[in-house]
Every structure is written in structure tokens, then in C-alpha cells.
Design an enzyme around this catalytic site. Structure first.
Site, PDB file in Angstrom:
ATOM      1  N   TRP A  99       0.831  -1.209   0.000  1.00 31.12           N
ATOM      2  CA  TRP A  99       0.000   0.000   0.000  1.00 31.12           C
ATOM      3  C   TRP A  99       0.865   1.258   0.000  1.00 31.12           C
ATOM      4  O   TRP A  99       0.559   2.236  -0.679  1.00 31.12           O
ATOM      5  CB  TRP A  99      -0.974   0.002   1.174  1.00 31.12           C
ATOM      6  CG  TRP A  99      -1.963  -1.107   1.079  1.00 31.12           C
ATOM      7  CD1 TRP A  99      -2.074  -2.189   1.910  1.00 31.12           C
ATOM      8  CD2 TRP A  99      -2.968  -1.296   0.065  1.00 31.12           C
ATOM      9  NE1 TRP A  99      -3.087  -3.014   1.489  1.00 31.12           N
ATOM     10  CE2 TRP A  99      -3.650  -2.499   0.363  1.00 31.12           C
ATOM     11  CE3 TRP A  99      -3.357  -0.559  -1.058  1.00 31.12           C
ATOM     12  CZ2 TRP A  99      -4.701  -2.980  -0.421  1.00 31.12           C
ATOM     13  CZ3 TRP A  99      -4.402  -1.035  -1.849  1.00 31.12           C
ATOM     14  CH2 TRP A  99      -5.056  -2.223  -1.529  1.00 31.12           C
ATOM     15  N   ASP A 168      -1.586   6.587   6.756  1.00 27.36           N
ATOM     16  CA  ASP A 168      -2.615   5.657   6.305  1.00 27.36           C
ATOM     17  C   ASP A 168      -2.807   4.659   7.447  1.00 27.36           C
ATOM     18  O   ASP A 168      -1.927   3.856   7.731  1.00 27.36           O
ATOM     19  CB  ASP A 168      -2.133   4.960   5.022  1.00 27.36           C
ATOM     20  CG  ASP A 168      -3.069   3.850   4.546  1.00 27.36           C
ATOM     21  OD1 ASP A 168      -4.080   3.583   5.228  1.00 27.36           O
ATOM     22  OD2 ASP A 168      -2.783   3.250   3.487  1.00 27.36           O
ATOM     23  N   LYS A 192     -11.693  -2.072   7.174  1.00 26.36           N
ATOM     24  CA  LYS A 192     -10.752  -2.946   7.867  1.00 26.36           C
ATOM     25  C   LYS A 192     -11.051  -3.043   9.364  1.00 26.36           C
ATOM     26  O   LYS A 192     -10.745  -4.034   9.979  1.00 26.36           O
ATOM     27  CB  LYS A 192      -9.313  -2.474   7.660  1.00 26.36           C
ATOM     28  CG  LYS A 192      -8.906  -2.256   6.207  1.00 26.36           C
ATOM     29  CD  LYS A 192      -8.537  -3.534   5.488  1.00 26.36           C
ATOM     30  CE  LYS A 192      -8.396  -3.374   3.989  1.00 26.36           C
ATOM     31  NZ  LYS A 192      -7.485  -2.349   3.531  1.00 26.36           N
TER      32      LYS A 192
END
Ligand SMILES: *Cc1c(COP(=O)(O)O)cnc(C)c1O
Length: 359
Positions: A99, A168, A192
Site C-alpha cells: 500500500w 494511512d 478494515k
């Protein structure tokens, strides 16, 4: 029968949240409409949004001078919005996985020379968190990924950064107390640890809006558009926000993020302690950087051929989502907030049993 849900995302949700949402999908309170039908500008929804934001602030102890947004586009769109808004001359990034690499790629669209990758663990398939690097003090911001969902490492401390710190936190938000004032911005996909897919949370320090680049920015990609309108510039993701709101109430009822952290440590220890003693299973990342949310492990070379067999066995026992990402292989047990400790115990018992029978 309900499965043991170890999915990496979208993730397991608390029973009470699913049950309450199911009712609201039929009818929200006694308002005669579904949560999917009410106007986002009505007295039916506005208090829900206000409460969700208030609970978000309360749970993470977010200072007054920050705004909370719920946007579309996923965390992936934030990879683009962050540099679009804040990258002027130079941005610093820490490359800790798949990511983070994607976030860097979006920033590099503004010129590769403007992106300084201060540290990277790519040399060892991102199996550790780089340390001892320097952050250029003239960078517009420093971007990190606190939990590396795919590779299974996590940054569990709040860094001191000489420049605005942007994180993030898609996959570890609400899993521990966070010192929010150390961050200029925190963002992530809700799916998530907070709710279903379809909403992206953004916690942004209001003073960051003064640092926005003077390039023309499309209205929807400008943070100020959404801050100015209280995340209601356009139709927000009403249903996902509702589920996030219910999840936050559930977290609060259990004792907040401190309790979530305690549970996360307990669950992760169960798996890590077992694999550390096991002759068959072994973890894939540096012990000091292990994630409490996404636990990655494989079978040792001697037993490697048995991986598909164990996966089959787990599936037959109602366990889902433990197949490792293709870039790591083996297994990944995602132990998000709503995953019951009983499910973790069940998995570990199955691993033990499998080891005894196949050694
Ligand atoms: C899942 C994930 C993303 C991507 O999220 P989307 O909402 O699917 O765009 C980004 N960063 C991390 C750390 C993730 O786990």
C-alpha cells in the site's frame, strides 16, 4: 452457521452491529423509511452523522482543531488526494509495503524528483519496518502506513516528525490509543476495522488547509470542499456511515480503544506464541515489527507441501480468510476488533492438532 472470519478486508463486524443495521435497513427507528432511503440532509440522518463524528473524536481523543470526514473513493483515492493538495516541492514517504508503494506511485505523478523515499524494506519483501532514516526538514509532509495489511508489519508508536505527519491507518484505526496531535492527517478505508466498504475516514488538522498547494484542484479532490461543508458537500456514504456509527458505539460499550488494544495483544499473542514454539509454522516478519492486526505465517520448508492441506482443513472447519496474500504466501490471520477471541483460540487449536497429526 456463522464462520470464523479472518478476512483482511472487508472484515468481520460485531453481531450487535450487523443486527442493528439489518433493522435499520428495513426501517430506521420509527421514521417510516430505510436508512438507505432517508435524505442525508434530514433530521433522521443529521444526528447520526453528528454522533458518529462525536464518538470518533471521543474514542481517539481528537483535539478540537481537527475535522472528521467520510469520503468516497477508498484509501486509494487518498493516495492521490494527499499529494494533489499538499505536495508543493518535496514529500517524504516511508516504503513499508504494497500500500505504501501505491501511495508513493501516486505522489510521483507530480514528478519523481519531488518524492523522497526516506526508508524502504523492499529488500526483504517488506518484512520489517525501516529505522534510523532521516526526514528532510524541508518536506511538505511525511507519509507513513502504520499497519501493513498485506505484509504483516505495524508501526505501533506515534512518530515525532519535523514536518506534518500523514498516516494511512486503514487497517489499525481504533485498535489502540493514538496521539492524534502528532499527526497532521490520518486516513483509511473503513472496511478494515470500522465498518463496511464504501466510506473513507479522514482526520485532518484544520491548519493543514492553509498549506494547500495553489495548483487548480478539482472540487471533489480538495479537502477544504469537504471540511467547509461538514463532509456533506455531496451525498455522503449514508449506510456505511451508519454502520461506522454503530461500530463506534460498540467499541465504546466495551471500554474504548484501550480495551481494543488489550484484546488485540491477547489475540495476537495466542497465535505468535504458538508459532514461535511450533516446528511446523513460522512467522514471516521481524518479531519487533509484528502486526497485531494481520498476522502472517508460513510452513517451514520441511512441511511447505502441507500448506494447501491445512488451508483445506481450516475451510472444512468453518474458518475463512486465512490464505496469505500471493506476495507472501502461506497464511494471514487478520484479527480485527470484532474478531472474537474464541475464533482465535479455535484456529490455534486447529493448527496444534494439524501439527501433531502431520509431523
Ligand atoms: C486496504 C488498504 C488500502 C486500500 O483501501 P481501499 O479503501 O480499498 O482503497 C490502503 N491502505 C491500507 C493500509 C490498506 O489496508
Amino acid at each position: 452457521m456463522r464462520k470464523h472470519i479472518f478476512n483482511a478486508g472487508p472484515c468481520v463486524l460485531a453481531d450487535s452491529v450487523r443486527e442493528d443495521t439489518a433493522r435499520a435497513v428495513i426501517e430506521l427507528g420509527n421514521c417510516g423509511q430505510s436508512i438507505m432511503e432517508v435524505s442525508h440532509r434530514s433530521k433522521d440522518f443529521e444526528p447520526i452523522l453528528a454522533e458518529t463524528i462525536a464518538d470518533f473524536k471521543e474514542l481517539l481523543n481528537i483535539p478540537e482543531d481537527y475535522s472528521i470526514l467520510f469520503l468516497g473513493g477508498g484509501a486509494s483515492l487518498q493516495f492521490c488526494m494527499v499529494p494533489y493538495n499538499f505536495l508543493r516541492t518535496k514529500a517524504a514517504y516511508l516504503n513499508t509495503g504494497t500500500w505504501a508503494t501505491k501511495a508513493i506511485k501516486e505522489a510521483q505523478l507530480w514528478g519523481e524528483e519531488k518524492v523522497v523515499v526516506v526508508g524502504s524494506s523492499k529488500d526483504k519483501n517488506f518484512s520489517y519496518i525501516p529505522k534510523g532514516y532521516e526526514i528532510p526538514t524541508d518536506a511538505d509532509y511525511f507519509h507513513i502506513t502504520t499497519n501493513n495489511t498485506i505484509k504483516g508489519t505495524e508501526i505501533r508508536e506515534d512518530y515525532d516528525s519535523p514536518v506534518p505527519l500523514i498516516a494511512d491507518m486503514s487497517s489499525d484505526i481504533m485498535s489502540r490509543p493514538v496521539d492524534v496531535k502528532k499527526y497532521a492527517m490520518i486516513y483509511g478505508g473503513a472496511q478494515k476495522n470500522l465498518g463496511p466498504a464504501g466510506a473513507t475516514f479522514v482526520i485532518i488538522k484544520n491548519s493543514m488547509l492553509e498549506k494547500v498547494s495553489d495548483r487548480p484542484i478539482p472540487t471533489m479532490l480538495k479537502y477544504s470542499t469537504h471540511v467547509d461543508e461538514g463532509t456533506m458537500f455531496n451525498t455522503p456514504p449514508v449506510l456505511p456511515i451508519y454502520v461506522i456509527g454503530q461500530t463506534l458505539k460498540w467499541v465504546k460499550s466495551l471500554g474504548g480503544v484501550k480495551e481494543m488494544e488489550k484484546r488485540a495483544i491477547e489475540k495476537a499473542n495466542m497465535i505468535y506464541n504458538y508459532i514461535d514454539d511450533s516446528d511446523m509454522f513460522v512467522g514471516t516478519v521481524a518479531k519487533e515489527d509484528r502486526s497485531l492486526m494481520n498476522l502472517c505465517f508460513v510452513m517451514k520448508d520441511k512441511y511447505k507441501d502441507l500448506e494447501p492441506e491445512f488451508l483445506k482443513c481450516a475451510t472444512a472447519h468453518n474458518i475463512c480468510g486465512i490464505k496469505g496474500h500471493r506476495s507472501v504466501g502461506g497464511f494471514r490471520a487478520s484479527c480485527y476488533n470484532a474478531l472474537d477471541i474464541e475464533s482465535v483460540k479455535f484456529l490455534v487449536d486447529l493448527m496444534k492438532d494439524f501439527e501433531v497429526k502431520n509431523k
